[in-house]
Enzyme design. Structure first.
Site, PDB file in Angstrom:
ATOM      1  CD  GLU A 176      -9.865  -6.409   2.134  1.00 12.38           C
ATOM      2  OE1 GLU A 176      -9.389  -6.527   3.296  1.00 12.38           O
ATOM      3  OE2 GLU A 176      -9.117  -5.718   1.273  1.00 12.38           O
ATOM      4  CE  LYS A 178      -9.445  -4.730  -1.939  1.00 18.10           C
ATOM      5  NZ  LYS A 178      -7.937  -4.584  -1.694  1.00 18.10           N
ATOM      6  CE  LYS A 239      -7.248  -4.454   5.594  1.00 18.69           C
ATOM      7  NZ  LYS A 239      -7.393  -4.894   4.165  1.00 18.69           N
ATOM      8  CD  GLU A 288      -1.576  -3.584   6.286  1.00 16.46           C
ATOM      9  OE1 GLU A 288      -2.577  -3.976   6.541  1.00 16.46           O
ATOM     10  OE2 GLU A 288      -1.254  -2.462   5.881  1.00 16.46           O
ATOM     11  CG  ASN A 310      -0.483  -4.700   2.980  1.00 11.83           C
ATOM     12  OD1 ASN A 310      -0.482  -5.488   1.849  1.00 11.83           O
ATOM     13  ND2 ASN A 310      -1.005  -3.705   3.175  1.00 11.83           N
ATOM     14  CD  GLU A 346      -2.324  -7.556   6.009  1.00  7.59           C
ATOM     15  OE1 GLU A 346      -2.722  -7.778   7.195  1.00  7.59           O
ATOM     16  OE2 GLU A 346      -2.296  -6.350   5.389  1.00  7.59           O
ATOM     17  CB  SER A 347      -1.932  -7.178  -0.551  1.00  4.12           C
ATOM     18  OG  SER A 347      -2.245  -6.475   0.662  1.00  4.12           O
TER      19      SER A 347
END
Ligand code: IGP
Length: 392
Positions: A176, A178, A239, A288, A310, A346-347
């Site tokens: 990502e 970001k 995103k 998601e 997520n 994710e994350s």
């Protein structure tokens, strides 16, 4: 003969036939003042008089052109037609994020308690509604669709994930790009999106995720465009907080190959409609989810190929990677395997143990931001995250 309705580029219901479809061109008409269904933009049906031949032409068009089985007799649309508010319909599906349906920012004096967002995600969405309304005024859908025609060709996002998984034996990496986030603040002061994208690609990322939200993530569509134009070959995920189909066309016009659809924000019908648009544009949709209820909703929707779990709760910012395990246990994991869905973890993934933990519970791709972007060289950080060099 009573009972045909239509808007432009919208859901259309033909009550006599109990059919419903999305239709590109204005066919018949409906009241301009009737409330709109959110993203699809269809107006609440107002029966109009039309000739038998018009009705037949409309039905024939709908039948021929569109794959509409999913929409036929959709409960959501029937509820909406019968006068339920859109937020009520969403709430019935367990969606906690409300829409404000604002097209302008409220002036300070107009705000009151009830009118305030309840959490950060709701705040982002309310803000996004105004942003999109403003964007649409300057770039109407027809204009964006024209721009799509000259966009760079679409790349196979899902294909790239599969290929990487087969090549490395590790979950494919969506790295990502970001700069900042509402939960972590600025992650990287010295932020050059093109340079970061290139080092991610060089060190084995299968795909890239580019934040385009400006206000909360300090991203932008110019980053997406710049990365694509710089010759990076990885497919790109836009995103963004998508609440309107217009944004999908816009993302494609800027070179995106995939978009994110957040089940905690979008009711089922919107997810169906938007994944259909993605399919038409050749893009992938990463849908998601964060909890069991969202997972169950998405697993019931036909044609979903990519689900992101997520680990971060976007309402509270709590992160727990055990969430991925929880949502893939038992029956849910079985359905995922049966349907051949690729699950993206994710994350909150920082070390090789995190990667193997999510891999062991069935994840075939991971979406990673913070743990890479904070390192001096985010690309070099990839081998630290996997415990191995995964570059080609
Ligand atoms: O930086 P992290 O913890 O590695 O997370 C990346 C990604 O999962 C996260 O940015 C994200 C997941 N879903 C989102 C939706 C909107 C904005 C951001 C996100």
């Amino acid at each position: 003969m009573e009972g045909i309705l239509a808007g432009t580029s919208q859901i259309v219901r033909v009550p006599m036939m109990a059919s419903l479809a999305v239709i590109r061109s204005p066919m018949l008409f409906s009241s301009e003042r009737a409330p709109r269904f959110p993203l699809c933009g269809a107006r609440r049906l107002v029966p109009v008089r039309c000739s038998k031949s018009d009705e037949e032409a409309a039905i024939a068009y709908i039948r021929k052109k569109l794959m509409i089985d999913d929409f036929v007799n959709s409960i959501e649309v029937m509820e909406w037609e019968s006068g339920m508010s859109l937020n009520d319909i969403a709430a019935k599906q367990g969606i906690r994020i409300r829409r404000s349906y604002r097209t302008e920012y409220p002036s300070e004096g107009m705000k009151n308690e009830q009118d305030s967002p309840r959490n950060i995600l709701e705040e982002i969405i309310w803000d996004k509604e105004v942003e999109v309304a403003q964007f649409k005024r300057t770039k109407p859908l027809e204009m964006v669709k024209k721009a799509v025609e000259s966009a760079p060709p679409v790349r196979d996002f899902i294909g790239a994930l599969k290929e990487s998984y087969d090549r490395t034996g590790f979950p494919a990496l969506i790295a990502e790009v970001k700069k900042a986030s509402p939960s972590r603040g600025v992650l990287r002061e010295n932020f050059d999106p093109v340079e970061i994208a290139k080092t991610y690609e060089k060190h084995g990322a299968a795909c890239l995720s580019i934040l385009t939200d400006r206000k909360f993530f300090q991203g932008g569509f110019e980053n997406l465009e710049a990365v694509r134009k710089a010759g990076v070959e990885c497919p790109l995920l836009c995103k963004e907080f998508i609440i309107d189909a217009w944004q999908i066309y816009y993302a494609r016009s800027k070179g995106a190959d995939a978009v994110l659809l957040i089940a905690g924000v979008l009711p089922d019908l919107d997810i169906k409609y938007m994944t259909m648009i993605c399919r038409e544009l050749g893009m992938a949709a990463l849908v998601e989810v964060h909890d069991e209820r969202e997972m169950d909703r998405v697993l019931r929707i036909q044609g979903i190929q990519l689900i992101g779990i997520n680990n971060r709760n976007l309402e509270t910012f709590e992160v727990d990677i055990a969430n991925t395990k929880k949502l893939l246990e038992g029956k849910r994991g079985e359905i995922v395997r049966q349907k051949g869905i690729i699950v993206v973890g994710e994350s909150g993934l920082f070390v090789p143990e995190d990667i193997s933990y999510v891999q062991n519970v069935g994840v075939r791709a991971v979406l990673v931001g913070e743990s890479l972007i904070k390192q001096a060289d985010p690309g070099k950080a990839i081998s630290g995250l996997f415990g191995k060099d995964i570059s080609k």
